[in-house]
Write an enzyme that holds these catalytic residues in place. Sequence first.
Site, short mmCIF file in Angstrom:
data_model
loop_
_atom_site.label_atom_id
_atom_site.label_comp_id
_atom_site.label_asym_id
_atom_site.label_seq_id
_atom_site.Cartn_x
_atom_site.Cartn_y
_atom_site.Cartn_z
N ASP A 198 10.10 -1.15 -1.28
CA ASP A 198 9.34 -0.97 -2.51
C ASP A 198 10.18 -0.13 -3.45
O ASP A 198 10.55 1.00 -3.10
CB ASP A 198 8.01 -0.28 -2.21
CG ASP A 198 7.23 -0.98 -1.10
OD1 ASP A 198 7.23 -2.22 -1.08
OD2 ASP A 198 6.64 -0.29 -0.25
N ASP B 249 -5.43 -6.38 -0.36
CA ASP B 249 -5.24 -4.93 -0.28
C ASP B 249 -6.58 -4.30 0.06
O ASP B 249 -7.58 -4.56 -0.62
CB ASP B 249 -4.72 -4.37 -1.60
CG ASP B 249 -3.28 -4.78 -1.87
OD1 ASP B 249 -2.73 -5.58 -1.08
OD2 ASP B 249 -2.71 -4.31 -2.87
#
Length: 241
Positions: free
Chosen positions: A129, A8
């Site tokens: 998500d 990330d």
Amino acid sequence: MEIIPAIDIKDGRCVRLYQGDFAQMTVYADDPVAVARSWEAQGATRLHLVDLDGARAGHPQNVDAILAITQAVQIPVQLGGGLRREQDVESALALGVERVIIGTAAIAETDLVARLLDRFGEQIVIGIDARNGLVATDGWTVTSSVKATVLAEQMANLGARRIIYTDISRDGALSGPNFAALSELITPHGPAIIASGGIASIDHVRQLAQLGVEGAIIGKALYVGAVKLAEAMAVAHMTNV
């Protein structure tokens, strides 16, 4: 089952968030390229990159870091975060990314997703998500009224062949994957499912492989040493045999 290390990126650095909260961020490395090379050297067959700044801004931000990673490693890379326009997808693929993950646009612009799937096929992965079973968008800042299972079915009908499912409450929390939610998404002839969020042990890896997911994205557990990449890959391979 494929084990996919997550990188990330925020402000050009390799970080992890707790449940997607930018206020609860840990920096693990200033150089994401070195991290990518390390995972490759340890045997990773694919990397999962997330442009966190891009997810929040709605368009790619960490382009230089992403390009540097794709140029530095020989293994395929998949990218998510802020890819909501056709030209952004084209640009990402031009950077050397093999797969592009579409999240927010899957709800907001179904026509765009259909067009992208038609143009790029398996290079387009749908990112779902979810928070309490409902799809979250815009860098997880907005929770919709759409059920993850409903969106998965819609995307399958559009021709999506692969879905990454992230349970936000588990992400970065080392609390275990949401096996029940994942099992609802796995269908005999539906898209392949890649699990993300909450993996904290080798036992979780084994359970995911037994469940039948195609891949498991692991972030925090690798960075804090709770899971060793080589061991996870060995378990995933043995369970599949």
